[in-house]
Design a protein around this motif. Structure first.
Motif, PDB file in Angstrom:
ATOM      1  N   SER A  80       0.856  -1.181   0.000  1.00  0.00           N
ATOM      2  CA  SER A  80       0.000   0.000   0.000  1.00  0.00           C
ATOM      3  C   SER A  80       0.893   1.232   0.000  1.00  0.00           C
ATOM      4  N   THR A  81       0.649   2.135  -0.931  1.00  0.00           N
ATOM      5  CA  THR A  81       1.516   3.312  -1.062  1.00  0.00           C
ATOM      6  C   THR A  81       0.839   4.602  -0.603  1.00  0.00           C
ATOM      7  N   ASP A  82      -0.419   4.517  -0.210  1.00  0.00           N
ATOM      8  CA  ASP A  82      -1.168   5.702   0.198  1.00  0.00           C
ATOM      9  C   ASP A  82      -1.132   5.842   1.722  1.00  0.00           C
ATOM     10  N   ALA A  83      -0.748   7.007   2.221  1.00  0.00           N
ATOM     11  CA  ALA A  83      -0.571   7.211   3.658  1.00  0.00           C
ATOM     12  C   ALA A  83      -1.859   6.988   4.437  1.00  0.00           C
ATOM     13  N   ALA A  84      -2.989   7.478   3.921  1.00  0.00           N
ATOM     14  CA  ALA A  84      -4.266   7.289   4.612  1.00  0.00           C
ATOM     15  C   ALA A  84      -4.649   5.813   4.641  1.00  0.00           C
ATOM     16  N   ASN A  85      -4.376   5.125   3.552  1.00  0.00           N
ATOM     17  CA  ASN A  85      -4.677   3.689   3.493  1.00  0.00           C
ATOM     18  C   ASN A  85      -3.796   2.910   4.477  1.00  0.00           C
ATOM     19  N   ASN A  86      -2.542   3.330   4.607  1.00  0.00           N
ATOM     20  CA  ASN A  86      -1.640   2.691   5.563  1.00  0.00           C
ATOM     21  C   ASN A  86      -2.144   2.878   6.991  1.00  0.00           C
ATOM     22  N   LYS A 165       6.243   2.362  12.068  1.00  0.00           N
ATOM     23  CA  LYS A 165       7.392   1.467  12.254  1.00  0.00           C
ATOM     24  C   LYS A 165       7.495   1.018  13.715  1.00  0.00           C
ATOM     25  N   LYS A 166       7.303   1.966  14.624  1.00  0.00           N
ATOM     26  CA  LYS A 166       7.374   1.646  16.047  1.00  0.00           C
ATOM     27  C   LYS A 166       6.232   0.715  16.452  1.00  0.00           C
ATOM     28  N   GLN A 167       5.048   0.957  15.906  1.00  0.00           N
ATOM     29  CA  GLN A 167       3.898   0.104  16.213  1.00  0.00           C
ATOM     30  C   GLN A 167       4.120  -1.313  15.705  1.00  0.00           C
ATOM     31  N   LEU A 168       4.635  -1.439  14.495  1.00  0.00           N
ATOM     32  CA  LEU A 168       4.881  -2.770  13.926  1.00  0.00           C
ATOM     33  C   LEU A 168       5.924  -3.533  14.727  1.00  0.00           C
ATOM     34  N   ILE A 201       7.537  -0.934   6.950  1.00  0.00           N
ATOM     35  CA  ILE A 201       7.374   0.360   6.288  1.00  0.00           C
ATOM     36  C   ILE A 201       8.652   0.625   5.507  1.00  0.00           C
ATOM     37  N   THR A 202       8.535   0.765   4.210  1.00  0.00           N
ATOM     38  CA  THR A 202       9.704   0.899   3.343  1.00  0.00           C
ATOM     39  C   THR A 202      10.269   2.319   3.379  1.00  0.00           C
ATOM     40  N   LYS A 203      11.385   2.498   2.705  1.00  0.00           N
ATOM     41  CA  LYS A 203      12.056   3.804   2.695  1.00  0.00           C
ATOM     42  C   LYS A 203      11.184   4.896   2.085  1.00  0.00           C
ATOM     43  N   ASP A 204      10.294   4.509   1.166  1.00  0.00           N
ATOM     44  CA  ASP A 204       9.414   5.504   0.559  1.00  0.00           C
ATOM     45  C   ASP A 204       8.067   5.586   1.283  1.00  0.00           C
TER      46      ASP A 204
END
Length: 291
Positions: A80-86, A165-168, A201-204
């Protein structure tokens, strides 16, 4: 003559570039064919074996995905590349349902949900004492973290990615139901059943997720020729998750004061809260590929 060839070559490159871009955009909404998993595949949350190439882009859930198999496991890769979707994914996890009988019925399916975020992990410190209020910032971020100034989209997305990232990193369990090799409904990510679910969560700032499930745990084998049905659901924010805990939680979606759910008075926010709390899903069918 050289000038003409150069112009021709340049024109060809431009046409090829547009053609490639058009091809990349023509992914089907639901995967249409089986895929044998890449050699040496490991479900580790890294987009290495898939080469950032997917079989479908589902518009309803706004995810790229590939479902594949080898002789032992079923694999699913999701991006998923959309911030709201993430944010929606992090709020309620993704549920994969497999119906070996090919029926598109979730109640009769084997299910796996991940990530399962602990309620306290979804809260960021917003003060202590008093009412014990905590705030999960989802839209336009304001307050001490931003010096009271509204953040731009890049800053907001980067901060959200760091939070995710912290949550994961705190996710230690996978929720399952109906598996053939265990009656457990909540298992460790380090389980003995061969079930793997890992997200990153990837670099982008994209959300990338891999699942590996032993075929036997689904009542399947490498010789199975019958197509099965699968469902992928983004559960969204489950409202009952906000009760208890001795305090209350607000979703900060804009500037100004106040609390509760929804845009704050006088604030600027284009965050779609209705999308956050509304589950989205789709069904597909898959037949195991033979090597």
């Amino acid at each position: 003559m050289k000038m003409k060839l150069s112009k021709l070559s340049l024109s060809s490159l431009v046409i090829l570039a547009f053609s490639s871009a058009g091809y990349a955009q023509k992914l089907p909404d639901v995967q249409t064919m089986g895929v044998y998993a890449p050699a040496g595949i490991r479900a580790d949350g890294k987009n290495t074996e898939w080469n950032d190439s997917f079989q479908a882009l589902n518009k309803r859930t706004n995810i790229y995905y590939t479902i594949a198999n080898d002789d032992n496991n079923l694999y699913i890769a999701i991006k998923s590349t959309d911030a709201a979707n993430n944010t929606k994914i992090m709020a309620g996890g993704i549920t994969l349902s497999i119906n070996p009988d090919g029926k598109k019925k979730e109640k009769e399916s084997i299910t796996l949900t991940y990530p399962v975020i602990n309620r306290t992990a979804m809260r960021t410190a917003g003060g202590s004492g008093g009412g014990g209020r905590r705030t999960m910032m989802m839209g336009t971020m304001t307050g001490p973290a931003s010096g009271g100034q509204q953040m731009n989209k890049l800053q907001r997305d980067s901060m959200m990615a760091e939070m995710q990232k912290k949550q994961l990193a705190q996710v230690k369990e996978i929720k399952i139901n109906g598996f053939k090799n265990t009656t457990d409904t909540l298992i460790s990510i380090y389980n003995e059943y061969g079930v793997k679910a890992v997200a990153n969560i990837t670099k982008d700032n994209a959300f990338f997720y891999e699942i590996a499930i032993p075929l036997a745990a689904l009542g399947l084998s490498k010789d199975s020729n019958t197509e099965f049905a699968y469902n992928i659901k983004l559960n969204g924010l489950q409202m009952q998750g906000f009760d208890g805990g001795g305090g209350n939680m607000s979703v900060r979606m804009g500037g100004g004061g106040g609390g509760g759910f929804g845009p704050r008075a006088g604030g600027n926010s284009n965050f779609d809260f209705q999308a956050l709390i509304s589950p989205t899903d789709f069904w597909g069918k898959y037949t195991l590929m033979k090597k």
